[in-house]
Design a protein around this motif. Structure first.
Motif, PDB file in Angstrom:
ATOM      1  N   LEU A   9     -13.053  -7.028   3.726  1.00  0.00           N
ATOM      2  CA  LEU A   9     -12.289  -5.885   4.214  1.00  0.00           C
ATOM      3  C   LEU A   9     -11.101  -6.325   5.059  1.00  0.00           C
ATOM      4  CD1 LEU A   9     -12.091  -2.796   4.467  1.00  0.00           C
ATOM      5  CD2 LEU A   9     -13.502  -2.987   6.508  1.00  0.00           C
ATOM      6  N   GLU A  10     -11.315  -7.265   5.953  1.00  0.00           N
ATOM      7  CA  GLU A  10     -10.231  -7.768   6.789  1.00  0.00           C
ATOM      8  C   GLU A  10      -9.152  -8.449   5.947  1.00  0.00           C
ATOM      9  OE1 GLU A  10      -9.532 -11.017  10.361  1.00  0.00           O
ATOM     10  OE2 GLU A  10     -11.561 -10.318   9.934  1.00  0.00           O
ATOM     11  N   GLY A  11      -9.563  -9.189   4.948  1.00  0.00           N
ATOM     12  CA  GLY A  11      -8.609  -9.854   4.071  1.00  0.00           C
ATOM     13  C   GLY A  11      -7.775  -8.872   3.268  1.00  0.00           C
ATOM     14  N   LEU A  12      -8.416  -7.814   2.764  1.00  0.00           N
ATOM     15  CA  LEU A  12      -7.671  -6.818   1.998  1.00  0.00           C
ATOM     16  C   LEU A  12      -6.662  -6.062   2.867  1.00  0.00           C
ATOM     17  CD1 LEU A  12     -10.439  -5.395  -0.352  1.00  0.00           C
ATOM     18  CD2 LEU A  12      -8.527  -6.891  -0.943  1.00  0.00           C
ATOM     19  N   VAL A  13      -7.061  -5.744   4.086  1.00  0.00           N
ATOM     20  CA  VAL A  13      -6.132  -5.059   4.997  1.00  0.00           C
ATOM     21  C   VAL A  13      -4.953  -5.968   5.336  1.00  0.00           C
ATOM     22  CG1 VAL A  13      -5.892  -4.137   7.338  1.00  0.00           C
ATOM     23  CG2 VAL A  13      -7.840  -3.477   5.934  1.00  0.00           C
ATOM     24  N   THR A  14      -5.238  -7.232   5.617  1.00  0.00           N
ATOM     25  CA  THR A  14      -4.174  -8.193   5.920  1.00  0.00           C
ATOM     26  C   THR A  14      -3.251  -8.374   4.723  1.00  0.00           C
ATOM     27  OG1 THR A  14      -5.687  -9.333   7.405  1.00  0.00           O
ATOM     28  CG2 THR A  14      -3.702 -10.514   6.785  1.00  0.00           C
ATOM     29  N   LEU A  15      -3.816  -8.435   3.539  1.00  0.00           N
ATOM     30  CA  LEU A  15      -3.026  -8.565   2.323  1.00  0.00           C
ATOM     31  C   LEU A  15      -2.116  -7.362   2.127  1.00  0.00           C
ATOM     32  CD1 LEU A  15      -2.997 -10.447  -0.373  1.00  0.00           C
ATOM     33  CD2 LEU A  15      -4.154  -8.475  -1.334  1.00  0.00           C
ATOM     34  N   LEU A  16      -2.629  -6.163   2.360  1.00  0.00           N
ATOM     35  CA  LEU A  16      -1.815  -4.954   2.194  1.00  0.00           C
ATOM     36  C   LEU A  16      -0.706  -4.857   3.245  1.00  0.00           C
ATOM     37  CD1 LEU A  16      -4.530  -2.344   1.235  1.00  0.00           C
ATOM     38  CD2 LEU A  16      -2.811  -3.394  -0.245  1.00  0.00           C
ATOM     39  N   VAL A  17      -0.992  -5.252   4.474  1.00  0.00           N
ATOM     40  CA  VAL A  17       0.045  -5.251   5.515  1.00  0.00           C
ATOM     41  C   VAL A  17       1.136  -6.261   5.171  1.00  0.00           C
ATOM     42  CG1 VAL A  17       0.501  -5.829   7.934  1.00  0.00           C
ATOM     43  CG2 VAL A  17      -1.437  -4.386   7.349  1.00  0.00           C
ATOM     44  N   GLY A  18       0.732  -7.426   4.690  1.00  0.00           N
ATOM     45  CA  GLY A  18       1.700  -8.429   4.276  1.00  0.00           C
ATOM     46  C   GLY A  18       2.545  -7.959   3.108  1.00  0.00           C
ATOM     47  N   LEU A  19       1.915  -7.280   2.150  1.00  0.00           N
ATOM     48  CA  LEU A  19       2.655  -6.744   1.007  1.00  0.00           C
ATOM     49  C   LEU A  19       3.659  -5.692   1.449  1.00  0.00           C
ATOM     50  CD1 LEU A  19       2.923  -6.720  -2.096  1.00  0.00           C
ATOM     51  CD2 LEU A  19       1.224  -4.883  -2.097  1.00  0.00           C
ATOM     52  N   ALA A  20       3.259  -4.836   2.379  1.00  0.00           N
ATOM     53  CA  ALA A  20       4.189  -3.822   2.895  1.00  0.00           C
ATOM     54  C   ALA A  20       5.372  -4.466   3.609  1.00  0.00           C
ATOM     55  CB  ALA A  20       3.449  -2.873   3.839  1.00  0.00           C
ATOM     56  N   VAL A  33      12.251 -14.366  13.529  1.00  0.00           N
ATOM     57  CA  VAL A  33      11.554 -14.510  12.253  1.00  0.00           C
ATOM     58  C   VAL A  33      12.103 -13.522  11.231  1.00  0.00           C
ATOM     59  CG1 VAL A  33       9.418 -15.345  13.281  1.00  0.00           C
ATOM     60  CG2 VAL A  33       9.746 -12.912  12.946  1.00  0.00           C
ATOM     61  N   THR A  34      11.862 -13.809   9.977  1.00  0.00           N
ATOM     62  CA  THR A  34      12.213 -12.889   8.899  1.00  0.00           C
ATOM     63  C   THR A  34      10.952 -12.127   8.503  1.00  0.00           C
ATOM     64  OG1 THR A  34      13.808 -14.503   8.116  1.00  0.00           O
ATOM     65  CG2 THR A  34      13.219 -12.742   6.605  1.00  0.00           C
ATOM     66  N   PRO A  35      10.963 -10.801   8.582  1.00  0.00           N
ATOM     67  CA  PRO A  35       9.751 -10.038   8.260  1.00  0.00           C
ATOM     68  C   PRO A  35       9.238 -10.273   6.843  1.00  0.00           C
ATOM     69  CG  PRO A  35      11.310  -8.651   9.413  1.00  0.00           C
ATOM     70  CD  PRO A  35      12.020  -9.930   9.114  1.00  0.00           C
ATOM     71  N   ALA A  36      10.122 -10.532   5.902  1.00  0.00           N
ATOM     72  CA  ALA A  36       9.667 -10.786   4.530  1.00  0.00           C
ATOM     73  C   ALA A  36       8.862 -12.090   4.455  1.00  0.00           C
ATOM     74  CB  ALA A  36      10.860 -10.845   3.596  1.00  0.00           C
ATOM     75  N   LYS A  37       9.281 -13.101   5.211  1.00  0.00           N
ATOM     76  CA  LYS A  37       8.541 -14.364   5.219  1.00  0.00           C
ATOM     77  C   LYS A  37       7.207 -14.213   5.939  1.00  0.00           C
ATOM     78  CE  LYS A  37      12.538 -17.365   4.789  1.00  0.00           C
ATOM     79  NZ  LYS A  37      13.361 -18.397   5.425  1.00  0.00           N
ATOM     80  N   VAL A  38       7.174 -13.422   6.991  1.00  0.00           N
ATOM     81  CA  VAL A  38       5.917 -13.141   7.687  1.00  0.00           C
ATOM     82  C   VAL A  38       4.973 -12.397   6.743  1.00  0.00           C
ATOM     83  CG1 VAL A  38       4.861 -11.865   9.597  1.00  0.00           C
ATOM     84  CG2 VAL A  38       6.958 -13.156   9.973  1.00  0.00           C
ATOM     85  N   GLY A  39       5.530 -11.494   5.945  1.00  0.00           N
ATOM     86  CA  GLY A  39       4.727 -10.782   4.955  1.00  0.00           C
ATOM     87  C   GLY A  39       4.111 -11.721   3.935  1.00  0.00           C
ATOM     88  N   MET A  40       4.869 -12.714   3.493  1.00  0.00           N
ATOM     89  CA  MET A  40       4.334 -13.697   2.546  1.00  0.00           C
ATOM     90  C   MET A  40       3.187 -14.486   3.173  1.00  0.00           C
ATOM     91  SD  MET A  40       5.685 -13.575  -0.421  1.00  0.00           S
ATOM     92  CE  MET A  40       5.414 -15.180  -1.142  1.00  0.00           C
ATOM     93  N   VAL A  41       3.352 -14.883   4.425  1.00  0.00           N
ATOM     94  CA  VAL A  41       2.288 -15.619   5.111  1.00  0.00           C
ATOM     95  C   VAL A  41       1.045 -14.741   5.264  1.00  0.00           C
ATOM     96  CG1 VAL A  41       1.641 -16.692   7.308  1.00  0.00           C
ATOM     97  CG2 VAL A  41       3.873 -17.164   6.296  1.00  0.00           C
ATOM     98  N   LEU A  42       1.233 -13.480   5.625  1.00  0.00           N
ATOM     99  CA  LEU A  42       0.092 -12.581   5.769  1.00  0.00           C
ATOM    100  C   LEU A  42      -0.610 -12.355   4.435  1.00  0.00           C
ATOM    101  CD1 LEU A  42       1.355  -9.875   8.292  1.00  0.00           C
ATOM    102  CD2 LEU A  42      -0.422 -11.576   8.637  1.00  0.00           C
ATOM    103  N   MET A  43       0.149 -12.288   3.353  1.00  0.00           N
ATOM    104  CA  MET A  43      -0.479 -12.137   2.044  1.00  0.00           C
ATOM    105  C   MET A  43      -1.322 -13.362   1.689  1.00  0.00           C
ATOM    106  SD  MET A  43       2.086 -10.046  -0.470  1.00  0.00           S
ATOM    107  CE  MET A  43       3.374 -11.258  -0.482  1.00  0.00           C
ATOM    108  N   CYS A  44      -0.832 -14.543   2.012  1.00  0.00           N
ATOM    109  CA  CYS A  44      -1.606 -15.767   1.747  1.00  0.00           C
ATOM    110  C   CYS A  44      -2.873 -15.804   2.584  1.00  0.00           C
ATOM    111  CB  CYS A  44      -0.750 -16.998   2.023  1.00  0.00           C
ATOM    112  SG  CYS A  44       0.607 -17.207   0.868  1.00  0.00           S
TER     113      CYS A  44
END
Length: 62
Positions: A9-20, A33-44
């Motif tokens: 559950l935590e991983g899916l929420v983190t993945l969705l926040v990163g995707l957004a 920082v660049t929010p798009a790069k932070v999003g990529m890291v959160l997705m990983c």
């Protein structure tokens, strides 16, 4: 709730926040920082947590 389902559950929420962040915050400029790069890291990280949760659930059921 088991530990594996919490990781999943935590991983899916983190993945969705990163995707957004990756999809919606590409034009936002932040000085450090660049929010798009932070999003990529959160997705990983979210993908890794989800995989750990799935592995734990599969190992527990076997």
């Amino acid at each position: 709730m088991s530990r594996a389902s919490k990781y999943l559950l935590e991983g899916l929420v983190t993945l969705l926040v990163g995707l957004a962040l990756w999809l919606l915050a590409g034009d936002v400029e932040v000085p450090v920082v660049t929010p798009a790069k932070v999003g990529m890291v959160l997705m990983c990280v979210g993908g890794a947590q989800s995989a750990r949760g799935l592995y734990g659930a599969a190992r527990r059921s076997a």
